[in-house]
Design an enzyme around this catalytic site. Structure first.
Site, PDB file in Angstrom:
ATOM      1  N   ILE A  61      47.753  40.450  45.702  1.00 16.28           N
ATOM      2  CA  ILE A  61      47.648  38.993  45.557  1.00 16.28           C
ATOM      3  C   ILE A  61      48.837  38.372  44.832  1.00 16.28           C
ATOM      4  O   ILE A  61      48.988  37.152  44.851  1.00 16.28           O
ATOM      5  CB  ILE A  61      46.355  38.584  44.815  1.00 16.28           C
ATOM      6  CG1 ILE A  61      46.326  39.160  43.400  1.00 16.28           C
ATOM      7  CG2 ILE A  61      45.130  38.967  45.617  1.00 16.28           C
ATOM      8  CD1 ILE A  61      45.253  38.531  42.526  1.00 16.28           C
ATOM      9  N   TYR A  62      49.689  39.177  44.188  1.00 12.44           N
ATOM     10  CA  TYR A  62      50.813  38.596  43.458  1.00 12.44           C
ATOM     11  C   TYR A  62      51.730  37.839  44.430  1.00 12.44           C
ATOM     12  O   TYR A  62      52.255  38.424  45.385  1.00 12.44           O
ATOM     13  CB  TYR A  62      51.629  39.663  42.731  1.00 12.44           C
ATOM     14  CG  TYR A  62      50.929  40.341  41.576  1.00 12.44           C
ATOM     15  CD1 TYR A  62      49.713  39.878  41.080  1.00 12.44           C
ATOM     16  CD2 TYR A  62      51.492  41.452  40.953  1.00 12.44           C
ATOM     17  CE1 TYR A  62      49.072  40.500  40.021  1.00 12.44           C
ATOM     18  CE2 TYR A  62      50.871  42.081  39.886  1.00 12.44           C
ATOM     19  CZ  TYR A  62      49.651  41.603  39.432  1.00 12.44           C
ATOM     20  OH  TYR A  62      49.026  42.241  38.380  1.00 12.44           O
ATOM     21  N   SER A  63      51.895  36.554  44.171  1.00 11.82           N
ATOM     22  CA  SER A  63      52.730  35.688  45.022  1.00 11.82           C
ATOM     23  C   SER A  63      52.322  35.813  46.487  1.00 11.82           C
ATOM     24  O   SER A  63      53.159  35.799  47.385  1.00 11.82           O
ATOM     25  CB  SER A  63      54.220  36.010  44.847  1.00 11.82           C
ATOM     26  OG  SER A  63      54.607  35.810  43.510  1.00 11.82           O
ATOM     27  N   GLU A  64      51.011  35.967  46.696  1.00 14.59           N
ATOM     28  CA  GLU A  64      50.427  36.026  48.049  1.00 14.59           C
ATOM     29  C   GLU A  64      51.071  37.114  48.903  1.00 14.59           C
ATOM     30  O   GLU A  64      51.319  36.935  50.093  1.00 14.59           O
ATOM     31  CB  GLU A  64      50.537  34.658  48.721  1.00 14.59           C
ATOM     32  CG  GLU A  64      49.797  33.569  47.952  1.00 14.59           C
ATOM     33  CD  GLU A  64      49.921  32.203  48.580  1.00 14.59           C
ATOM     34  OE1 GLU A  64      50.917  31.962  49.301  1.00 14.59           O
ATOM     35  OE2 GLU A  64      49.034  31.366  48.349  1.00 14.59           O
ATOM     36  N   LYS A  90      47.142  46.986  43.833  1.00 13.47           N
ATOM     37  CA  LYS A  90      45.730  46.670  43.610  1.00 13.47           C
ATOM     38  C   LYS A  90      45.137  45.964  44.815  1.00 13.47           C
ATOM     39  O   LYS A  90      45.856  45.334  45.600  1.00 13.47           O
ATOM     40  CB  LYS A  90      45.568  45.785  42.375  1.00 13.47           C
ATOM     41  CG  LYS A  90      46.288  46.280  41.141  1.00 13.47           C
ATOM     42  CD  LYS A  90      46.107  45.316  39.978  1.00 13.47           C
ATOM     43  CE  LYS A  90      47.114  45.573  38.890  1.00 13.47           C
ATOM     44  NZ  LYS A  90      48.466  45.102  39.250  1.00 13.47           N
TER      45      LYS A  90
END
Length: 349
Positions: A61-64, A90
């Site tokens: 999910i980091y920066s999509e 993750k």
């Protein structure tokens, strides 16, 4: 740089881990956290590897998804031998087309998530695959079985968890042992000198079951960097001013900062280095995840590995940051005091 055994496995990871949450942000929350693009990320990862860091952490999910893409491309650009780096990511948060099943820890989402992460990272396996949060809608056994399949198929080497309660982790470990499945080898959790809550239940669990601890946000979102204090206003545009997370007891944090500054200034080091050094002195900690927007910030963080705090300094830091007594902890301490004394004497402590 020291290397620590990862949980009860035979894997060794560096005491600092490079976090990549600052990679690829464009707007909204991720833009506030970090907007590093490929060239800048290549420099950071290259410097981290040169300093002896062999551990990199990211998330789908980091920066999509851009963080995984940039991380994977950096490893390719730098021609890093695969066996020289431990890559962690993750699964859990909402990804993809944002359908009703595009989040959580269901078998459906985990299986889709690992394929997407492998593609973005350009890897044939992920070294550490972590569930990013607890999903009350999915049975723990379903998630544990899905992760075990990923290990057996070679897509994942080890599995871990992040942001779970002690009872949830213990239940998962029990299921894994009962069914002979791959178990959680690590917990990724928030831990700072100004936020020691996990010492109540989680650290005793990790010590008992030999589970590694990876620390996220060791500077409390920059609050413990030395740039903040009772009489210091946050700089305009700073991360803590625009993204006030994680939540912190500010008065306690300011007390800690004052003591850390008293230790840092005579040594000629930064407050941030003392905050990191305190964590590195905690026996349960396997690796501390550090993020940076610039190479000089990363260098400052890495310098913390050379700081040896003496007994008086550790005592002062532990005292100012001590957790208030809470039941059943104070009762357990009272009832177990004599037996703890016996045990210590028998071990020559």
């Amino acid at each position: 740089m020291r290397y620590k055994k990862f949980g009860r496995t035979g894997l060794f990871v560096s005491e600092l881990c490079l976090g990549t949450m600052t990679f690829g942000g464009q707007d909204g929350m991720w833009g506030q956290i970090g907007t590093l693009q490929q060239l800048e990320a290549d420099r950071l990862i290259g410097h981290a590897l040169d300093a002896g860091i062999n551990f990199i952490d990211t998330a789908d999910i980091y920066s999509e998804g851009n963080s995984e893409i940039i991380t994977g491309q950096a490893l390719k650009n730098l021609k890093v031998p695969r066996e020289n780096v431990v890559v962690a990511t993750k699964v859990y948060g909402e990804t993809g087309t944002k359908s009703v099943n595009s989040r959580g820890m269901s078998r459906y989402h985990i299986m889709d998530g690992v394929k997407a992460s492998l593609a973005r990272l350009q890897l044939d396996h992920i070294d550490l695959y972590q569930i990013h949060g607890f999903d009350p809608a999915t049975p723990i056994e379903e998630a544990v079985r899905a992760l075990d399949d990923l290990v057996r198929h070679g897509h994942v080497r080890y599995v871990g968890v992040s942001n779970w309660a002690a009872w949830q982790i213990m239940k998962a470990l029990g299921i894994s042992e009962r069914l002979g499945l791959a178990r959680f080898e690590s917990l990724q959790a928030y831990y700072t000198i100004a936020g020691r809550d996990l010492e109540r239940e989680l650290i005793p669990l990790l010590n008992s079951e030999n589970v590694g601890l990876l620390v996220w946000s060791p500077l409390a979102g920059g609050l413990l960097s030395g740039k903040y204090g009772r009489s210091v206003q946050p700089e305009e545009g700073s991360r803590r001013a625009t993204f006030d997370f994680p939540p912190v007891n500010l008065e306690l944090a300011y007390d800690c900062i004052e003591v850390m500054r008293d230790i840092a200034e005579p040594r000629g080091v930064s407050v941030a280095q003392i905050a990191l050094a305190w964590l590195l002195h905690q026996k349960t900690v396997t690796s501390v995840i550090v993020g940076a927007k610039r190479v000089d910030q990363l260098k400052d963080n890495i310098a913390a590995t050379a700081i040896e705090l003496d007994g008086d300094e550790l005592s002062a830091l532990d005292t100012v940051s001590a957790l208030p007594a809470e039941y059943p902890g104070w009762m357990l301490a009272r009832l177990g005091a004599f037996r703890h004394k016996q045990l210590a004497e028998s071990e020559g402590v």
